[in-house]
Write an enzyme that holds these catalytic residues in place. Structure first.
Site, PDB file in Angstrom:
ATOM      1  CB  CYS A   1      -0.756  18.144 -18.590  1.00  0.00           C
ATOM      2  SG  CYS A   1      -0.663  16.867 -19.848  1.00  0.00           S
TER       3      CYS A   1
ATOM      4  N   PRO B   1       3.914  -4.134  15.698  1.00  0.00           N
ATOM      5  CG  PRO B   1       5.048  -2.083  15.901  1.00  0.00           C
ATOM      6  CD  PRO B   1       4.466  -3.038  14.903  1.00  0.00           C
TER       7      PRO B   1
ATOM      8  CD  GLN C   1      -2.391  -1.286   2.755  1.00  0.00           C
ATOM      9  OE1 GLN C   1      -3.360  -0.649   3.127  1.00  0.00           O
ATOM     10  NE2 GLN C   1      -1.760  -2.117   3.564  1.00  0.00           N
TER      11      GLN C   1
ATOM     12  CB  CYS D   1      -2.440  14.649 -17.072  1.00  0.00           C
ATOM     13  SG  CYS D   1      -3.665  15.891 -17.535  1.00  0.00           S
TER      14      CYS D   1
ATOM     15  CG  HIS E   1      -2.987   2.578  -1.766  1.00  0.00           C
ATOM     16  ND1 HIS E   1      -2.968   2.506  -0.394  1.00  0.00           N
ATOM     17  CD2 HIS E   1      -4.118   1.928  -2.149  1.00  0.00           C
ATOM     18  CE1 HIS E   1      -4.030   1.834   0.033  1.00  0.00           C
ATOM     19  NE2 HIS E   1      -4.735   1.467  -1.004  1.00  0.00           N
TER      20      HIS E   1
END
Ligand code: OAD
Length: 257
Positions: free
Chosen positions: A147, A214, A101, A127, A119
């Site tokens: 762009c 953890p 991710q 663009c 992701h």
């Protein structure tokens, strides 16, 4: 930390291994996570103001600058022992797929080859209007830059809230999760869907599922094995045991000849 012997046996016997990583894997590289109480990005910033298409339409400069700041942190960061251990583990199994991710590219910089980025990647730019990935644009001083093809605004090539997941990557991730012998869920809070569904899919399809974190997550009580600790400590330890196992196996084979 003691790694259960049963887990070692299961991992050593696996042919297909799938790993899902989240921000916790990069925490030891100094890249902040999202949801850790004091240090997480979402403790200081509001996702709806920075990580949605609406936020970008409302204030493109703010969003661009925030990602630019994160991009610089990522560029300064180095892969940590967890990234390196995963890159080494890839070489031990006939099939090893790493779903992440994370948008920081640190797995690839550590040498991992089979990486499915769910992701996107913060180092890429696209663009906003056309979705085309753009690597060079004229320096006109505009923020965000424009762009070169259509004059639309450029944005980071990451998945924002309210946006669809990349189809091909999601399909590959689902396939890797439903067809594996062992599945590791590492450094993720397991709350952002659809990525969070992947460990559950692996479990439903008969994989041995291991969590490394953890802190407890909504998946902890479901996992077959929970290794409670930082990925940068646990993974190198697991890798060393696996490598040692292989070496002993090879020695046993040679002594029979
Ligand atoms: P989170 O910030 O939600 O969770 C990070 C997890 O890492 C927590 O469960 C921590 O306990 C754990 N952690 C912290 N340090 C660790 C360490 N050294 N070793 C192992 N684990 C550690 O991050 P994600 O689960 O990745 O999405 O978040 C999922 C998504 O939410 C992100 O991809 C991002 C975010 O909004 C988008 O930007 C679309």
């Amino acid at each position: 930390m003691t790694i259960p012997a049963e887990l070692i046996r299961q991992v050593a016997a696996a042919r297909r291994v799938t790993v899902l990583t989240g921000a916790g894997v990069s925490a030891e590289s100094g890249v902040p996570t999202f949801r850790d109480a004091q240090t997480g990005l979402w403790a200081k910033f509001k996702p709806e103001e920075l990580a949605t298409p609406r936020a970008f339409r409302r204030n493109p400069r703010l969003v661009w600058d925030w990602y630019d700041w994160r991009r610089k942190r990522v560029a300064d960061a180095q892969p940590n022992p967890a990234h390196h251990a995963l890159a080494e583990m890839e070489k031990l199994f006939p099939q090893f797929r790493l779903i992440t991710q994370n948008v920081d590219g640190l797995h690839q910089r550590a040498g991992s080859r089979n990486v499915i980025e769910l992701h996107g990647n913060i180092t890429r730019t696209k663009c906003f209007d056309e979705g085309t990935v753009i690597s060079i644009w004229p320096d006109t001083g505009d923020v965000p830059p424009k762009c070169p093809n259509c004059g639309g605004l450029l944005r980071p090539d990451v998945v924002w809230f309210e946006e669809p997941m990349p189809e091909a990557e999601m399909e590959q991730a689902m396939q890797a999760s439903t067809h594996c012998d062992v599945f590791f869920s590492i450094g993720t809070s397991t709350v952002v869907y659809p990525a969070a569904s992947l460990p559950f899919e692996a479990l439903r399809n008969g994989a041995t599922v291991v969590e490394i974190n953890p802190q407890p997550t909504p998946f902890t009580s479901e996992a077959h094995h929970v290794l409670t600790g930082p990925a940068g400590i646990v993974l190198p330890q697991l890798l060393a045991i696996l490598k040692n196992n292989r070496k002993n196996q090879r020695l046993r084979k040679t002594s029979f000849i």
